[in-house]
Design an enzyme around this catalytic site. Structure first.
Site, PDB file in Angstrom:
ATOM      1  N   ASP A 145     -12.160   2.542  13.156  1.00 55.09           N
ATOM      2  CA  ASP A 145     -12.504   2.583  11.733  1.00 55.09           C
ATOM      3  C   ASP A 145     -13.040   1.226  11.284  1.00 55.09           C
ATOM      4  O   ASP A 145     -12.682   0.738  10.209  1.00 55.09           O
ATOM      5  CB  ASP A 145     -11.272   2.977  10.910  1.00 55.09           C
ATOM      6  CG  ASP A 145     -11.657   3.536   9.540  1.00 55.09           C
ATOM      7  OD1 ASP A 145     -12.810   3.963   9.373  1.00 55.09           O
ATOM      8  OD2 ASP A 145     -10.795   3.551   8.641  1.00 55.09           O
ATOM      9  N   ASP A 194      -5.828  -1.815   8.157  1.00 55.85           N
ATOM     10  CA  ASP A 194      -5.867  -0.355   8.193  1.00 55.85           C
ATOM     11  C   ASP A 194      -6.006   0.184   9.617  1.00 55.85           C
ATOM     12  O   ASP A 194      -7.092   0.506  10.081  1.00 55.85           O
ATOM     13  CB  ASP A 194      -7.012   0.173   7.314  1.00 55.85           C
ATOM     14  CG  ASP A 194      -6.808   1.645   6.956  1.00 55.85           C
ATOM     15  OD1 ASP A 194      -6.055   2.329   7.663  1.00 55.85           O
ATOM     16  OD2 ASP A 194      -7.409   2.098   5.960  1.00 55.85           O
ATOM     17  N   LYS A 247       0.844  -1.190   0.000  1.00 53.93           N
ATOM     18  CA  LYS A 247       0.000   0.000   0.000  1.00 53.93           C
ATOM     19  C   LYS A 247       0.877   1.237   0.000  1.00 53.93           C
ATOM     20  O   LYS A 247       1.790   1.374   0.806  1.00 53.93           O
ATOM     21  CB  LYS A 247      -0.936   0.002   1.204  1.00 53.93           C
ATOM     22  CG  LYS A 247      -1.897   1.189   1.206  1.00 53.93           C
ATOM     23  CD  LYS A 247      -3.075   0.982   2.145  1.00 53.93           C
ATOM     24  CE  LYS A 247      -2.682   0.872   3.581  1.00 53.93           C
ATOM     25  NZ  LYS A 247      -3.878   0.761   4.464  1.00 53.93           N
ATOM     26  N   ASN A 277     -12.596  -2.634   5.631  1.00 53.67           N
ATOM     27  CA  ASN A 277     -11.383  -2.882   6.414  1.00 53.67           C
ATOM     28  C   ASN A 277     -11.323  -4.296   6.981  1.00 53.67           C
ATOM     29  O   ASN A 277     -10.434  -4.617   7.772  1.00 53.67           O
ATOM     30  CB  ASN A 277     -11.269  -1.868   7.562  1.00 53.67           C
ATOM     31  CG  ASN A 277     -10.805  -0.502   7.081  1.00 53.67           C
ATOM     32  OD1 ASN A 277     -10.292  -0.374   5.972  1.00 53.67           O
ATOM     33  ND2 ASN A 277     -11.013   0.507   7.895  1.00 53.67           N
TER      34      ASN A 277
END
Length: 415
Positions: free
Chosen positions: A213, A231, A119, A218
């Site tokens: 989150d 994440d 990423k 995710n």
């Protein structure tokens, strides 16, 4: 400064890591979360629930220095830090066209080595760098079967890259909302349980971590549909000692964040529990947490589903119609009640993630499929009365019973 979500450009195997990235910048949003009042009330909750599904950030006054990841005490007792590999940019650029060596950083020959996902973060994003550092810090110390494994990183000039284990089946979001073949009921339960175990691990111990989150995009899946949380850029060290919450800027995604967190900036582990409740609803219904394409009364999943969750007869109307009758009757009831509890307006009334895991675990063993119950009832009714020519016929009372059945009503509704 408005929140700038870190870029999620992934380079998997043969893709180059030098592609352009897009950022979710909310600084010009006309719908920033109002912070004029910290009082919890139904009107404010409704305004929040009716907001669109997007990255969110509160105005400047809601932020404070506690959001600096360097000031966060990390949960060192969870497990000793694993030695992360440090890659050069050229190594990753070459490796994403091939593979990474099993115990090194150089590219491996095709067909050998370790399959990874890379990423890349937006080079000029200040907030992105902060979240990049947080992700390295947290995942460098947190190791659990239901957390994605961070293999290494690259920090070179303005390049910021992270190297993860490759999750074969992608995200839960893709399986629920972007694939034509519905995700089987058994896999949905397995994924929900795995994600719950990941959150329970984060919340446990004397130094808890709040994920902040939690959402379907995710939750990544391996080849066996084991769920792993990914994440960690927005993760925060939770309250310790006699503290009840962490005061922090409001970030995340509308439709998933707990209303009391959005309205006050007070973050607790029960904020994650609320988010889990939303995802549990998505798993049950096959609907997104926010969907502007649906009728006005159905756009917000929580508001639409809440009246059905506590009614054992109506709850079947929530089930993803693509499943038809291929779901557990008791399982649906248990999931609905669990989601209802996780979405309680009072955070103190929500269960802990350990309690959630205890509820979900036995659901894997249930085999009371609705379709079997339907065929059984149909066969029994047919044997009670037959036409002269031998054809099955239901009398008026039996027909009424079938029409009133939540299983039949559910099936008829989705035809």
């Amino acid at each position: 400064m408005a929140m700038e979500k870190k870029c999620g450009c992934w380079a998997i195997l043969r893709r180059s890591v030098s592609g352009a990235c897009k950022s979710s910048d909310s600084r010009n949003s006309a719908n920033s979360i109002p912070k004029s009042s910290l009082v919890y009330d139904a009107v404010t909750e409704t305004r929040y629930l009716n907001a669109s599904n997007r990255e969110m950030c509160a105005p400047d006054e809601a932020r404070n220095s506690s959001d600096d990841p360097k000031s966060d005490p990390l949960p060192a007792e969870k497990e000793a830090p694993r030695q992360l590999l440090q890659f050069t940019f050229q190594e990753l650029k070459a490796a994403t066209g091939r593979w990474i060596e099993e115990n090194g950083t150089a590219p491996a020959k095709p067909g050998s080595g370790t399959t990874v996902a890379v990423k890349s973060l937006k080079p000029d994003g200040v907030q992105g760098h902060r979240e990049w550092v947080a992700e390295v810090d947290f995942l460098g110390q947190l190791h659990h079967p239901n957390l994605v494994m961070l293999i290494g990183y690259c920090i070179e000039d303005d390049q910021r890259l992270l190297v993860y284990e490759f999750m074969t089946r992608g995200s839960l979001e893709n399986h629920l909302f972007r694939r034509t073949i519905p995700l089987p009921w058994s896999n949905r339960i397995k994924i929900a349980l795995g994600a719950a175990k990941g959150l329970a691990f984060l919340h446990g111990g004397s130094k808890p971590v709040i994920y902040r989150d939690f959402k379907t995009s995710n939750i990544l899946l391996d080849s066996e549909y084991n769920a792993k949380l990914s994440d960690f850029g927005l993760a925060k060290a939770g309250p310790q000692g006699d503290k009840t919450h962490v005061s922090t800027r409001v970030v995340g995604t509308y439709g998933y964040a707990a209303p009391e967190y959005v309205m006050t900036g007070h973050l607790t582990s029960k904020s994650d529990v609320y988010s889990f409740g939303v995802v549990l609803l998505e798993i049950l219904t096959g609907r997104r947490s926010m969907d502007k394409k649906r009728p006005s009364g159905e756009q917000n999943l929580v508001m639409w589903a809440r009246p059905y969750l506590s009614d054992k007869r109506k709850v079947y109307q929530l089930v993803d119609p693509r499943l038809e009758l291929n779901y557990s009757i008791k399982g649906v009831q248990k999931i609905a009640q669990l989601a209802y509890n996780c979405l309680a307006r009072d955070p103190k009334s929500r269960p802990s993630m350990d309690e959630v895991v205890k509820v979900l675990t036995p659901l894997q063993e249930l085999n009371d499929l609705a379709i079997l119950s339907y065929h059984s009832r149909f066969s029994q009714a047919g044997r009670r009365k037959k036409k002269p020519e031998g054809m099955h016929q239901l009398n008026s009372n039996q027909s009424k019973s079938r029409r009133d059945s939540p299983l039949i009503s559910s099936k008829q509704q989705y035809k």
